[in-house]
Design a protein around this motif. Structure first.
Motif, PDB file in Angstrom:
ATOM      1  N   SER A  62      43.374  51.812  37.429  1.00 13.33           N
ATOM      2  CA  SER A  62      43.931  50.800  37.866  1.00 13.33           C
ATOM      3  C   SER A  62      43.482  49.634  37.422  1.00 13.33           C
ATOM      4  O   SER A  62      44.273  48.349  37.239  1.00 13.33           O
ATOM      5  CB  SER A  62      43.117  50.780  39.511  1.00 13.33           C
ATOM      6  N   ILE A  90      40.633  47.183  43.778  1.00  8.93           N
ATOM      7  CA  ILE A  90      41.686  47.690  44.587  1.00  8.93           C
ATOM      8  C   ILE A  90      42.116  48.943  44.524  1.00  8.93           C
ATOM      9  O   ILE A  90      42.661  49.855  45.447  1.00  8.93           O
ATOM     10  CB  ILE A  90      43.257  46.587  44.488  1.00  8.93           C
ATOM     11  N   GLY A  91      41.648  49.513  43.273  1.00 15.19           N
ATOM     12  CA  GLY A  91      42.041  51.051  43.253  1.00 15.19           C
ATOM     13  C   GLY A  91      40.858  51.884  42.977  1.00 15.19           C
ATOM     14  O   GLY A  91      40.788  53.126  42.772  1.00 15.19           O
ATOM     15  N   ARG A  93      38.112  54.516  43.614  1.00 17.75           N
ATOM     16  CA  ARG A  93      37.944  55.662  44.451  1.00 17.75           C
ATOM     17  C   ARG A  93      36.847  56.252  44.608  1.00 17.75           C
ATOM     18  O   ARG A  93      35.996  56.351  43.575  1.00 17.75           O
ATOM     19  CB  ARG A  93      39.079  56.586  43.813  1.00 17.75           C
ATOM     20  N   TYR A 275      38.480  51.936  52.541  1.00 17.27           N
ATOM     21  CA  TYR A 275      39.507  50.880  52.896  1.00 17.27           C
ATOM     22  C   TYR A 275      39.440  49.369  52.027  1.00 17.27           C
ATOM     23  O   TYR A 275      37.954  49.253  52.041  1.00 17.27           O
ATOM     24  CB  TYR A 275      39.653  50.603  54.390  1.00 17.27           C
ATOM     25  N   LEU A 276      40.237  48.613  51.977  1.00 18.61           N
ATOM     26  CA  LEU A 276      40.092  47.185  51.447  1.00 18.61           C
ATOM     27  C   LEU A 276      40.014  46.390  52.723  1.00 18.61           C
ATOM     28  O   LEU A 276      40.445  46.625  53.475  1.00 18.61           O
ATOM     29  CB  LEU A 276      41.218  46.891  50.308  1.00 18.61           C
ATOM     30  N   HIS A 308      35.749  46.261  48.965  1.00 17.16           N
ATOM     31  CA  HIS A 308      36.307  47.501  49.200  1.00 17.16           C
ATOM     32  C   HIS A 308      35.074  48.045  49.721  1.00 17.16           C
ATOM     33  O   HIS A 308      34.036  47.953  49.550  1.00 17.16           O
ATOM     34  CB  HIS A 308      36.275  47.970  47.653  1.00 17.16           C
ATOM     35  N   HIS A 330      43.040  47.462  55.045  1.00 18.49           N
ATOM     36  CA  HIS A 330      44.470  48.062  54.465  1.00 18.49           C
ATOM     37  C   HIS A 330      44.041  49.046  53.675  1.00 18.49           C
ATOM     38  O   HIS A 330      42.713  49.234  53.260  1.00 18.49           O
ATOM     39  CB  HIS A 330      45.358  47.046  54.381  1.00 18.49           C
ATOM     40  N   ARG A 331      45.197  49.889  53.235  1.00 20.63           N
ATOM     41  CA  ARG A 331      44.871  50.726  52.465  1.00 20.63           C
ATOM     42  C   ARG A 331      43.834  51.727  52.677  1.00 20.63           C
ATOM     43  O   ARG A 331      42.885  52.102  52.075  1.00 20.63           O
ATOM     44  CB  ARG A 331      44.447  50.447  50.929  1.00 20.63           C
ATOM     45  N   ARG A 333      42.031  55.047  53.784  1.00 24.67           N
ATOM     46  CA  ARG A 333      41.989  56.426  53.435  1.00 24.67           C
ATOM     47  C   ARG A 333      40.776  57.072  54.248  1.00 24.67           C
ATOM     48  O   ARG A 333      39.696  56.708  54.074  1.00 24.67           O
ATOM     49  CB  ARG A 333      41.900  56.670  51.869  1.00 24.67           C
ATOM     50  N   GLY A 387      48.599  58.120  40.850  1.00 24.42           N
ATOM     51  CA  GLY A 387      49.205  58.126  42.228  1.00 24.42           C
ATOM     52  C   GLY A 387      50.274  58.263  42.054  1.00 24.42           C
ATOM     53  O   GLY A 387      50.953  59.224  42.976  1.00 24.42           O
TER      54      GLY A 387
END
Length: 569
Positions: A62, A90-91, A93, A275-276, A308, A330-331, A333, A387
């Protein structure tokens, strides 16, 4: 396809600029991708879930994509490092990816201040790579950047533990501060030495690592990232001993079950929540307290209104609700950590096997679709990420999937996608096809009635038995294996390397074909691109007919940007 493979020429001691950041991203992505499985295998802390290498790779992917997007406008150093940090944020993990994103953010805060000039495209001292006249970060700026990175990472982790990538980051910063050199390259080289020593010492700091006979997985990934920065600045090859160090420390096959009480253990009700969050500093400070009470492995990185959040907890709903009260998450997981946990819901999956092929043109995609493969057409100049590849694997709707990346640069992303697909319940494998013509050869021997492993082996053998060539046009001035090329030159490549530079596509194509057939062959495949000269296929077919008795020729329209792809089986 796209840009020719170039061997960058560097001036030792050059400051860290936007060009170096771009190289850093590319080298780090390749290095962590290459060591991904080994890093996954030694992942015993904070949870022995075997995904640290994959998470670091996806985070770096990312970051690299963000820098590549900024590179089209000749960014300043500030724009490049901020893009890298934002992309990582933002990416990010997993626990390790979130910490890495915070480390990159800390470096970006200092390096952005050091970069004062805009890119001009005037070129570097080598006169080959386009670069900047201003905006480099010197040795002192790099020292401050590494210190800020380590301090910021400690602040992001709710309960810091020594013997982890935090320790490695601190050791790198301390070694950089002691470095006597007056160039950024010398400081980074010293930081790498300090990081490697700290990594080797991690088993003595965390009993869970000593019990499993491994070094810290996150720290291993960070060493690879720092080694990549060293390579980007100095021109030296990246440190190739990482995999050897992992092997000596336990490496693949290490038994995570030896973990001690210091290691948080996933239970049937343990979840990873990511999540963001868009929120202010005050709301985030309060959120830390709430989430810390809900679980462990809490990391909140970021700033300037975007954060994050990462947490391991038995109460995922409460963790998300806390984020809603703090701002706008948002985002989101939520992933079960327990061995018997259910996987995220996917579309109903039929019993059977599918092949997913990544292709550079609509024509090639059509050919593979006719042969029964699901296809993903790569956009010009924009390689699909892990992704997107994972989504394509799941969209195939089969219990078993064979992935054909058809590009050297997609190998690591494809491997990470296959790993993610396995988590989702798909039996996935990657055939290491380096060119679409190798993908066509692999697809030609695909037999779904065979056992899965036998089919993958047969497809791999067919791909490896196919030499691949290419005729392309240089997009910029660059160093190649055949010398310096200028923008607009016609390049002939064999097995991924530039072997000749010319001006006439037909002449270059004929020369490449002769070189490939010098080693023998029974079948030549010519894949014509959108810009292939008229009559090229007839000329090459006649060349094969006259000079190589018994060799058949197949011609197809691929529609790719490169004028011609050649396969010899």
């Amino acid at each position: 396809m796209g840009e020719p493979r170039a061997a960058p020429r560097r001036t030792p001691g050059q400051d860290l600029d936007a060009d170096a950041v771009r190289r850093w991203c590319r080298i780090a992505l390749d290095a962590v991708g290459g060591a991904r499985e080994e890093i996954d295998a030694i992942n015993v802390y904070p949870v022995a879930d075997g995904d640290t290498g994959t998470n670091l790779y996806l985070t770096l992917e990312s970051a690299a994509q963000a820098v590549a997007a900024a590179a089209t406008g000749r960014p300043t150093l500030a724009e490049a490092v901020r893009g890298m940090a934002h992309g990582a944020l933002i990416g990010a993990r997993g626990n390790s990816g979130t910490i890495l994103a915070q480390l990159l953010r800390g470096m970006a805060e200092v390096l952005a201040e050091a970069g004062t000039g805009a890119g001009t495209g005037a070129g570097t001292e080598s006169g080959v790579e386009g670069g900047q006249e201003h905006g480099g970060a010197d040795a002192d700026a790099v020292r401050r950047a590494l210190r800020r990175a380590a301090a910021g990472a400690y602040e992001a982790v709710a309960r810091p533990v020594e013997g982890t990538m935090l320790t490695v980051a601190t050791a790198a910063a301390e070694a950089a501060e002691r470095a006597p050199g007056d160039s950024a390259a010398e400081v980074v080289a010293a930081a790498c030495v300090g990081a490697r020593r700290a990594l080797a010492a991690t088993p003595g700091q965390l009993p869970v690592l000593a019990a499993a006979g491994v070094v810290d997985a996150g720290g291993s990934g960070l060493v690879a990232v720092l080694d990549a920065l060293d390579a980007a600045l100095s021109g030296r090859a990246p440190d190739a001993s990482l995999r050897e160090r992992l092997g000596r420390a336990g490496g693949p096959g290490a038994v995570p079950g030896a973990a001690g009480a210091e290691c948080p253990v996933a239970t049937r009700d343990s979840y990873e929540v990511i999540y963001l969050l868009e929120a202010g500093d005050e709301a985030t400070a309060a959120l830390r307290g709430r989430l810390d009470a809900l679980g462990d492995s809490l990391v909140i990185g970021g700033g300037d209104g975007l954060w994050h959040v990462h947490l391991h907890t038995a109460e995922p709903g409460a963790a998300v609700e806390a984020g809603i009260e703090a701002g706008r998450p948002h985002r989101i997981r939520i992933t079960a950590l327990a061995v018997e946990a259910t996987t995220p819901q996917r579309p109903p999956r039929a019993a059977g096997r599918a092949v997913v092929a990544v292709l550079p043109g609509e024509g090639l995609a059509g050919l593979c679709a006719e042969a029964g493969a699901a296809t993903l057409t790569a956009r010009p100049g924009e390689a699909p990420g892990a992704g997107e590849l994972t989504a394509a694997v799941h969209a195939a709707g089969a219990a078993e999937v064979v992935l054909l990346p058809n590009d050297d640069e997609l190998w690591h992303a494809a491997a990470a996608a296959a790993e993610q697909a396995r988590v989702g319940g798909v039996r996935a494998a990657v055939v290491p096809t380096r060119s679409p013509v190798q993908g066509l050869a692999a697809l030609a021997v695909h037999a779904p009635e065979r056992r899965f492993d036998e089919d993958v082996v047969a497809m791999t053998a067919a791909a490896r038995a196919t030499r691949f060539g290419e005729v392309d046009v240089a997009e910029r001035q660059s160093w190649t294996m055949a010398g310096v090329c200028q923008a607009g030159d016609v390049l002939g490549l064999v097995d991924g390397d530039v072997v000749l530079i010319g001006h006439d596509p037909a002449e270059v194509a004929g020369d490449v074909l002769e070189r490939m057939l010098a080693g023998g062959g029974e079948l030549v495949t010519l894949v014509l691109g959108a810009t292939a000269p008229a009559g090229l296929a007839d000329r090459l077919t006649e060349q094969v007919r006259r000079g190589h008795l018994g060799v058949d020729t197949v011609v197809c329209a691929g529609g790719q940007s490169a004028p011609l792809l050649i396969g010899v089986e």
